[in-house]
Design a protein around this motif. Structure first.
Motif, mmCIF file in Angstrom:
data_model
loop_
_atom_site.group_PDB
_atom_site.id
_atom_site.type_symbol
_atom_site.label_atom_id
_atom_site.label_comp_id
_atom_site.label_asym_id
_atom_site.label_seq_id
_atom_site.Cartn_x
_atom_site.Cartn_y
_atom_site.Cartn_z
ATOM 1 N N PHE A 180 0.810 -1.212 0.000
ATOM 2 C CA PHE A 180 0.000 0.000 0.000
ATOM 3 C C PHE A 180 0.848 1.268 0.000
ATOM 4 O O PHE A 180 0.314 2.366 0.033
ATOM 5 C CB PHE A 180 -0.964 -0.009 1.186
ATOM 6 C CG PHE A 180 -2.077 -1.017 1.045
ATOM 7 C CD1 PHE A 180 -2.776 -1.118 -0.146
ATOM 8 C CD2 PHE A 180 -2.406 -1.862 2.084
ATOM 9 C CE1 PHE A 180 -3.792 -2.053 -0.293
ATOM 10 C CE2 PHE A 180 -3.423 -2.788 1.956
ATOM 11 C CZ PHE A 180 -4.118 -2.890 0.760
ATOM 12 N N SER A 181 2.160 1.125 -0.056
ATOM 13 C CA SER A 181 3.003 2.285 -0.340
ATOM 14 C C SER A 181 2.837 2.706 -1.793
ATOM 15 O O SER A 181 3.175 3.821 -2.166
ATOM 16 C CB SER A 181 4.474 1.969 -0.055
ATOM 17 O OG SER A 181 4.959 0.989 -0.960
ATOM 18 N N LYS A 182 2.307 1.824 -2.625
ATOM 19 C CA LYS A 182 2.101 2.099 -4.056
ATOM 20 C C LYS A 182 0.650 1.830 -4.477
ATOM 21 O O LYS A 182 0.025 2.660 -5.122
ATOM 22 C CB LYS A 182 3.058 1.238 -4.881
ATOM 23 C CG LYS A 182 3.127 1.577 -6.383
ATOM 24 C CD LYS A 182 3.908 2.834 -6.635
ATOM 25 C CE LYS A 182 3.988 3.210 -8.114
ATOM 26 N NZ LYS A 182 4.937 2.370 -8.875
ATOM 27 N N SER A 184 -3.406 1.363 -4.377
ATOM 28 C CA SER A 184 -4.526 2.004 -3.692
ATOM 29 C C SER A 184 -5.187 1.015 -2.743
ATOM 30 O O SER A 184 -5.323 -0.177 -3.052
ATOM 31 C CB SER A 184 -5.557 2.492 -4.707
ATOM 32 O OG SER A 184 -6.760 2.882 -4.067
ATOM 33 N N ARG A 185 -5.623 1.501 -1.599
ATOM 34 C CA ARG A 185 -6.357 0.652 -0.659
ATOM 35 C C ARG A 185 -7.734 0.281 -1.202
ATOM 36 O O ARG A 185 -8.394 -0.607 -0.654
ATOM 37 C CB ARG A 185 -6.485 1.363 0.686
ATOM 38 C CG ARG A 185 -5.155 1.478 1.420
ATOM 39 C CD ARG A 185 -5.290 2.156 2.770
ATOM 40 N NE ARG A 185 -4.013 2.179 3.450
ATOM 41 C CZ ARG A 185 -3.546 1.200 4.218
ATOM 42 N NH1 ARG A 185 -4.289 0.111 4.409
ATOM 43 N NH2 ARG A 185 -2.375 1.297 4.787
ATOM 44 N N ASP A 186 -8.178 0.961 -2.264
ATOM 45 C CA ASP A 186 -9.462 0.641 -2.885
ATOM 46 C C ASP A 186 -9.360 -0.521 -3.871
ATOM 47 O O ASP A 186 -10.386 -0.956 -4.413
ATOM 48 C CB ASP A 186 -10.008 1.866 -3.625
ATOM 49 C CG ASP A 186 -10.453 2.972 -2.687
ATOM 50 O OD1 ASP A 186 -10.850 2.658 -1.537
ATOM 51 O OD2 ASP A 186 -10.386 4.146 -3.088
ATOM 52 N N LYS A 250 -2.332 4.433 -5.253
ATOM 53 C CA LYS A 250 -2.733 5.472 -4.306
ATOM 54 C C LYS A 250 -2.453 6.853 -4.889
ATOM 55 O O LYS A 250 -1.585 7.021 -5.758
ATOM 56 C CB LYS A 250 -2.002 5.287 -2.977
ATOM 57 C CG LYS A 250 -0.497 5.397 -3.076
ATOM 58 C CD LYS A 250 0.192 5.114 -1.729
ATOM 59 C CE LYS A 250 -0.035 6.235 -0.742
ATOM 60 N NZ LYS A 250 0.838 6.106 0.454
ATOM 61 N N GLN A 251 -3.167 7.834 -4.375
ATOM 62 C CA GLN A 251 -3.105 9.177 -4.957
ATOM 63 C C GLN A 251 -1.712 9.788 -4.863
ATOM 64 O O GLN A 251 -1.262 10.470 -5.780
ATOM 65 C CB GLN A 251 -4.123 10.080 -4.264
ATOM 66 C CG GLN A 251 -4.212 11.478 -4.862
ATOM 67 C CD GLN A 251 -5.302 12.299 -4.203
ATOM 68 O OE1 GLN A 251 -5.834 11.931 -3.161
ATOM 69 N NE2 GLN A 251 -5.650 13.419 -4.808
ATOM 70 N N HIS A 253 1.305 8.251 -4.582
ATOM 71 C CA HIS A 253 2.358 7.251 -4.719
ATOM 72 C C HIS A 253 3.640 7.880 -5.237
ATOM 73 O O HIS A 253 3.665 9.013 -5.719
ATOM 74 C CB HIS A 253 1.897 6.108 -5.625
ATOM 75 C CG HIS A 253 1.748 6.458 -7.078
ATOM 76 N ND1 HIS A 253 2.815 6.538 -7.937
ATOM 77 C CD2 HIS A 253 0.659 6.745 -7.826
ATOM 78 C CE1 HIS A 253 2.401 6.844 -9.151
ATOM 79 N NE2 HIS A 253 1.097 6.992 -9.112
ATOM 80 N N ASN A 276 -4.265 9.824 -11.189
ATOM 81 C CA ASN A 276 -3.057 10.373 -10.574
ATOM 82 C C ASN A 276 -2.184 10.984 -11.656
ATOM 83 O O ASN A 276 -2.146 10.483 -12.793
ATOM 84 C CB ASN A 276 -2.298 9.276 -9.834
ATOM 85 C CG ASN A 276 -3.166 8.570 -8.808
ATOM 86 O OD1 ASN A 276 -3.959 9.204 -8.107
ATOM 87 N ND2 ASN A 276 -3.031 7.250 -8.705
#
Length: 431
Positions: A180-182, A184-186, A250-251, A253, A276
């Motif tokens: 999740f460093s890269k 998205s949690r979605d 993630k937004q 990243h 993004n």
């Protein structure tokens, strides 16, 4: 023309980019790579060496500075790696012509220190999305002329592709950093909401069984729709059998040129991404892929892509044609050749990295972080995730720098790791 490259290592996207550039170079360019640490992934270093470039690993100070003095141009492969900061700021560099190739976007922490933009003769981003970081800075027209963009993400060569890729109808894959460093949690919510009983999403990349990503996947309503495939020894084979490339990041990243995305498009995969900036610099919605505004939108688009295979295949063909026309190593090699030729007409000059970036590890780390409107550091916003360039990483690489121990965030980091010694906490987290 002798180019000396100074890099922390040649792993991941940086190594892949230079491996491709060396193969595309004109015969007049001779590259020498200095790596500041032993590479854990040796594939690209070995490839570069086999292509005729010189390679020196972890040289002493005298050797490094002698190589810099002998080079026509010194190119810094820049991202916020603590060993690179130490190398740049702890040495008195000879006169040189200098280029900085920046391998982070700078749109979110880690930020690009503003002083770095005008320090070298040329400052080069890897994606046009990073030009947004210049807004609001006091840069003269001369400063702006020294700043440019050279792409570092390349597709697979056409000769490596099958004439008729054996795609699996409706197949969906993700390939890249499984964290999740890269990501998205979605990502997993989208799969839950979009899927049917026949959908399977293959996730390629290293992941630990007890990782947060694995836990979130297991907690899905339909965990059977996810299959963790592990490391992709042959990414090309994965991509040529995939129809839909689900690349939901993630937004904020840390990526820029997004090698995995470009490679997938080069193989005719139709990508689905979030809006993004790095992805928007690569994918055009409805033409070379699909851009979803949020998780609900992504779920609907993914469902549509699986239900409309012919339209999705057309998007994939468009994506492959776009990458072949715009993102080949020869394009970037030619761009750098023009930069080098231009610089050779100028004299070597002094470059003082210490004055621009600071002299302590705390200076270096904090120079990449956000501050509040009052100019104070928002300590609560600092990432406590042990990623590259994080506070963990600086503590591990600079254990004797007392400036880090005085940062308020270090105490909280130590408590979180249930350790009285911040460096040991950092080392455990990075293993």
């Amino acid at each position: 023309m002798k180019i000396l490259h100074v890099a922390a290592h040649l792993g991941g996207g940086v190594g892949k980019a230079h491996s491709s550039l060396v193969d595309a170079d004109a015969l007049s360019i001779r590259r020498h790579y200095v790596l500041l640490e032993e590479p854990r992934d040796t594939r690209y270093a070995e490839s570069i060496s086999h292509s005729g470039a010189a390679l020196t690993i972890a040289p002493d100070e005298a050797t490094l500075l002698k190589l810099a003095a002998a080079a026509d141009i010194v190119q810094i492969e820049w991202w916020n790696h603590p060993r690179l900061y130490r190398c740049l700021c702890s040495n008195d560099w000879p006169l040189m012509r200098s280029v900085i190739w920046c391998h982070i976007s700078g749109l979110a922490p880690p930020l690009v220190p503003p002083a770095l933009l005008t320090l070298a003769d040329r400052f080069i981003f890897t994606s046009g999305c990073s030009l947004a970081t210049l807004s609001g800075l006091d840069l003269s027209p001369a400063d702006l002329r020294r700043i440019g963009v050279v792409n570092s993400g390349f597709g697979f060569p056409t000769r490596q592709r099958s004439k008729e890729p054996p795609r699996r109808e409706g197949s969906v894959s993700y390939l890249g950093t499984v964290s999740f460093s890269k990501m998205s949690r979605d990502f997993f919510q989208v799969v839950d909401d979009a899927g049917d009983s026949g959908m399977l999403v293959e996730i390629w990349g290293m992941v630990e069984d007890d990782s947060e990503v694995a836990s979130v996947a297991q907690a899905m309503r339909h965990p059977e729709r996810i299959r963790f495939m592990g490391h992709a020894a042959d990414p090309a084979r994965v991509l040529e059998t995939t129809r839909i490339f689900l690349y939901l990041l993630k937004q904020d990243h840390f990526g820029t040129a997004e090698n995995a995305l470009v490679e997938a498009m080069s193989y005719g995969c139709a990508p689905l991404v979030f809006p993004n900036p790095p992805e928007l610099a690569i994918v055009t919605d409805g033409e070379t892929g699909f851009v979803a505004e949020n998780a609900a939108d992504a779920a609907g688009r993914l469902r549509w892509m699986r239900e409309h295979p012919m339209e999705t295949e057309r998007i994939g063909r468009n994506a492959a044609a776009h990458v072949a026309a715009t993102r080949l190593p020869a394009h970037s090699a030619a761009a750098f050749a023009r930069i080098y030729d231009d610089l050779l007409a100028s004299e070597k000059r002094p470059v003082d990295f210490r004055a621009a970036l600071g002299s302590t590890a705390a200076d270096w780390f904090m120079g990449t972080q956000n501050s509040t409107a009052s100019g104070q550091t928002d300590w609560m916003s600092l990432s406590t995730t042990p990623t590259k360039g994080s506070l963990h990483h600086f503590l591990a690489c600079c254990p004797d720098d007392r400036s880090l121990q005085r940062l308020p965030a270090v105490g909280a980091l130590s408590d979180q790791a249930e350790s009285s010694h911040p460096r040991e906490a950092a080392l455990r987290a990075l293993r």
